[in-house]
Design a protein around this motif. Structure first.
Motif, PDB file in Angstrom:
ATOM      1  N   TYR A 165       2.527 -40.309 -25.864  1.00 34.44           N
ATOM      2  CA  TYR A 165       2.373 -40.693 -27.078  1.00 34.44           C
ATOM      3  C   TYR A 165       4.062 -41.009 -27.249  1.00 34.44           C
ATOM      4  O   TYR A 165       4.868 -40.559 -27.014  1.00 34.44           O
ATOM      5  CB  TYR A 165       1.930 -39.363 -27.920  1.00 34.44           C
ATOM      6  CG  TYR A 165       2.302 -39.873 -29.585  1.00 34.44           C
ATOM      7  CD1 TYR A 165       1.548 -40.259 -30.218  1.00 34.44           C
ATOM      8  CD2 TYR A 165       3.513 -39.164 -29.817  1.00 34.44           C
ATOM      9  CE1 TYR A 165       1.427 -40.130 -31.706  1.00 34.44           C
ATOM     10  CE2 TYR A 165       3.935 -39.038 -31.131  1.00 34.44           C
ATOM     11  CZ  TYR A 165       2.813 -39.772 -32.187  1.00 34.44           C
ATOM     12  OH  TYR A 165       3.038 -39.831 -33.654  1.00 34.44           O
ATOM     13  N   LYS A 167       6.426 -43.434 -30.130  1.00 38.59           N
ATOM     14  CA  LYS A 167       6.701 -43.942 -31.420  1.00 38.59           C
ATOM     15  C   LYS A 167       6.971 -45.538 -31.387  1.00 38.59           C
ATOM     16  O   LYS A 167       7.819 -45.876 -30.503  1.00 38.59           O
ATOM     17  CB  LYS A 167       7.819 -43.594 -31.984  1.00 38.59           C
ATOM     18  CG  LYS A 167       7.669 -41.919 -32.266  1.00 38.59           C
ATOM     19  CD  LYS A 167       6.602 -41.501 -33.469  1.00 38.59           C
ATOM     20  CE  LYS A 167       6.749 -40.181 -34.278  1.00 38.59           C
ATOM     21  NZ  LYS A 167       5.529 -39.940 -35.066  1.00 38.59           N
ATOM     22  N   ASP A 195       2.431 -44.862 -32.225  1.00 37.21           N
ATOM     23  CA  ASP A 195       2.427 -44.475 -33.498  1.00 37.21           C
ATOM     24  C   ASP A 195       3.337 -45.376 -34.369  1.00 37.21           C
ATOM     25  O   ASP A 195       4.621 -45.190 -34.091  1.00 37.21           O
ATOM     26  CB  ASP A 195       2.605 -43.049 -33.654  1.00 37.21           C
ATOM     27  CG  ASP A 195       2.195 -42.571 -34.986  1.00 37.21           C
ATOM     28  OD1 ASP A 195       2.223 -43.493 -35.996  1.00 37.21           O
ATOM     29  OD2 ASP A 195       2.457 -41.398 -35.208  1.00 37.21           O
ATOM     30  N   ASN A 197       3.819 -45.273 -37.512  1.00 35.12           N
ATOM     31  CA  ASN A 197       4.162 -44.520 -38.608  1.00 35.12           C
ATOM     32  C   ASN A 197       4.154 -45.268 -39.841  1.00 35.12           C
ATOM     33  O   ASN A 197       5.207 -45.407 -40.794  1.00 35.12           O
ATOM     34  CB  ASN A 197       5.489 -43.722 -38.461  1.00 35.12           C
ATOM     35  CG  ASN A 197       5.291 -42.578 -37.724  1.00 35.12           C
ATOM     36  OD1 ASN A 197       5.501 -42.312 -36.558  1.00 35.12           O
ATOM     37  ND2 ASN A 197       4.696 -41.307 -38.537  1.00 35.12           N
ATOM     38  N   GLU A 221      -1.965 -44.989 -34.021  1.00 30.72           N
ATOM     39  CA  GLU A 221      -1.944 -44.123 -35.163  1.00 30.72           C
ATOM     40  C   GLU A 221      -1.396 -44.553 -36.499  1.00 30.72           C
ATOM     41  O   GLU A 221      -0.059 -45.188 -36.396  1.00 30.72           O
ATOM     42  CB  GLU A 221      -1.427 -42.680 -34.681  1.00 30.72           C
ATOM     43  CG  GLU A 221      -1.340 -41.709 -35.698  1.00 30.72           C
ATOM     44  CD  GLU A 221      -0.871 -40.337 -35.071  1.00 30.72           C
ATOM     45  OE1 GLU A 221      -1.600 -40.077 -33.883  1.00 30.72           O
ATOM     46  OE2 GLU A 221       0.008 -39.875 -35.535  1.00 30.72           O
ATOM     47  N   ASP A 246      -3.429 -40.977 -39.761  1.00 29.90           N
ATOM     48  CA  ASP A 246      -2.503 -39.668 -39.906  1.00 29.90           C
ATOM     49  C   ASP A 246      -2.298 -39.380 -41.252  1.00 29.90           C
ATOM     50  O   ASP A 246      -2.548 -38.634 -41.986  1.00 29.90           O
ATOM     51  CB  ASP A 246      -1.187 -39.750 -38.819  1.00 29.90           C
ATOM     52  CG  ASP A 246      -0.471 -38.584 -38.977  1.00 29.90           C
ATOM     53  OD1 ASP A 246      -0.627 -37.709 -39.818  1.00 29.90           O
ATOM     54  OD2 ASP A 246       0.437 -38.724 -38.028  1.00 29.90           O
ATOM     55  N   GLN A 247      -1.157 -39.832 -41.630  1.00 27.71           N
ATOM     56  CA  GLN A 247      -0.452 -39.911 -43.108  1.00 27.71           C
ATOM     57  C   GLN A 247      -1.567 -40.117 -44.088  1.00 27.71           C
ATOM     58  O   GLN A 247      -1.310 -39.805 -45.255  1.00 27.71           O
ATOM     59  CB  GLN A 247       0.797 -40.532 -43.350  1.00 27.71           C
ATOM     60  CG  GLN A 247       1.863 -39.929 -42.704  1.00 27.71           C
ATOM     61  CD  GLN A 247       1.816 -40.430 -41.108  1.00 27.71           C
ATOM     62  OE1 GLN A 247       1.195 -41.052 -40.696  1.00 27.71           O
ATOM     63  NE2 GLN A 247       2.833 -39.286 -40.394  1.00 27.71           N
ATOM     64  N   HIS A 297      -1.870 -32.305 -35.585  1.00 29.35           N
ATOM     65  CA  HIS A 297      -0.461 -32.835 -35.839  1.00 29.35           C
ATOM     66  C   HIS A 297       0.508 -31.988 -35.636  1.00 29.35           C
ATOM     67  O   HIS A 297       0.650 -31.009 -36.336  1.00 29.35           O
ATOM     68  CB  HIS A 297      -0.602 -33.751 -37.147  1.00 29.35           C
ATOM     69  CG  HIS A 297       0.356 -34.498 -37.430  1.00 29.35           C
ATOM     70  ND1 HIS A 297       1.141 -34.608 -38.811  1.00 29.35           N
ATOM     71  CD2 HIS A 297       1.117 -35.588 -37.040  1.00 29.35           C
ATOM     72  CE1 HIS A 297       2.004 -35.392 -38.886  1.00 29.35           C
ATOM     73  NE2 HIS A 297       2.009 -35.968 -37.686  1.00 29.35           N
TER      74      HIS A 297
HETATM   75 MG   LIG Z   1       1.643 -39.902 -36.633  1.00 31.83          MG
END
Ligand SMILES: [Mg+2]
Length: 382
Positions: A165, A167, A195, A197, A221, A246-247, A297
């Protein structure tokens, strides 16, 4: 068994190295240790995130504690509902399910810990029992530059992780180079999750997904702003790569909306969003009805949350086979046992009563002193 008092202690545990993501750089886990004492010898522990400030969150938890003092430890759902209604005026003008969940998660967790200790059973058994022999976690790679991230990915694969995973969302060219180098380092067979974000809008998500698909990511994600499920759906509908929410998802109501809109292929969700273990189990059930898995998470947390989330993970029937694990980021955890070191990316049942951990009192003292020291320095800065 009645609750006598709630004690709250701010803690700070630095990370071994800064953690780079699209929203900034995170240096450590700042949490509140929640300790619920009963009228007998039993004590339950949980933790809250101290975001945005320990002082602010502590004030809310102190208000909540007034509503549970003198009550039974077994009335968890009613007590949490009362706390939420009292603090956030659920049907008034201050509904705050997201911040409310974060504030109340530590109390909820500590009540599960207490119930398990009093009943002399591990929490996962109180949740219906283990659905699996272990929970498998992905390798969350660290570093700022592509070379460092690729090197960390190689190390995770050598330790038995099947999923990496990473970022992204840090700039198109940097993202491309990160994913290129990580894929090259781990080879074609490792699953790669990305991700951003929320860093992308619909157009940039389409552009980046088109560029990155050559590296065969398994999932992306929360590509876009969490507030727009229609944007998430638009990206998912045009993406050859599966999309996770996710968020966009903090609780069972959010899961219901995402599933009704078919806006995601996977739900990423943790205890500090839902407000604890019970609400996470309910949200997982909603996802299950729509055929979606839950990916645990992780946030800026200590081993207390790692243990609590792990119990939920053992008991969630629709748990994904690659979950987030944050414990390796800590320089010194505040729990002495159990060992949370993964074996081939997996962790088996925690069988001691309650959440099953013993606090490390020396580490706790240091984390408490570190919080006082760091924030007095910040507050006294010229
Ligand atoms: Mg996330």
């Amino acid at each position: 068994m009645k609750i006598r008092e709630v004690l709250i202690t701010p803690l700070l545990v630095p990370y071994a190295q800064p953690y780079y993501w699209s929203q900034g750089v995170t240096l450590g886990a700042e949490v509140l240790l929640i300790e619920i004492r009963t009228e007998s010898e039993f004590v339950g522990f949980g933790e809250c995130l101290a975001t945005p400030t320990a002082t602010g969150v502590q004030a809310f938890v102190e208000e909540a504690a007034k509503h549970i003092t003198g009550e039974s430890i077994f009335d968890r759902e009613r007590l949490m509902a009362t706390c939420y209604q009292s603090l956030f005026q659920f049907r008034g003008n201050c509904s705050a399910p997201r911040f409310g969940g974060q504030v109340l998660a530590g109390l909820e967790m500590a009540l599960w810990d207490l119930q398990g200790k009093v009943l002399n059973r591990p929490v996962y058994e109180l949740l219906g029992g283990a659905q699996r022999a272990y929970v498998e976690y992905f390798g969350f790679i660290q570093g700022s530059e592509p070379e460092a991230l690729a090197k960390d990915a190689t190390a995770f694969v050598q330790r038995g992780h099947r999923t990496i995973y990473c970022k992204v969302g840090r700039g198109d060219e940097l993202d491309f180079e990160i994913v290129r180098q990580v894929r090259e380092a781990v080879g074609p067979d490792i699953r790669l999750r990305l991700d951003p974000n929320e860093a992308w809008d619909v157009l940039s998500a389409r552009r980046m997904i088109n560029r990155l698909k050559v590296f065969n990511p398994e999932m992306i994600e929360q590509p876009c702003d969490h507030r727009s499920l229609s944007a998430l759906k638009q990206i998912k509908d045009s993406s050859p790569i599966p999309i996770a929410a996710d968020q966009s998802v903090f609780n069972a109501d959010d899961v219901l909306q995402v599933t009704q809109m078919q806006a995601a292929d996977l739900i990423t969700l943790g205890l500090h969003e839902t407000g604890g273990i019970g609400p996470l189990m309910k949200a997982a059930d909603v996802a299950k009805k729509a055929g979606l898995n839950i990916c645990l998470h992780g946030l800026y947390e200590t081993g207390i949350t790692t243990c609590a989330a792990h119990h939920a993970g053992l008991a969630i029937s629709n748990l994904d086979d690659a979950n987030q694990y944050m414990n390796h980021l800590l320089t010194a955890d505040v729990i002495a046992s159990p060992s949370l070191t993964l074996s081939e990316a997996k962790l088996g049942p925690i069988d001691a009563p309650g959440l099953g951990f013993e606090l490390d009192l020396d580490a706790l003292r240091q984390a408490k002193a570190r919080h006082v020291e760091y924030f007095s320095a910040v507050n006294n800065a010229p």
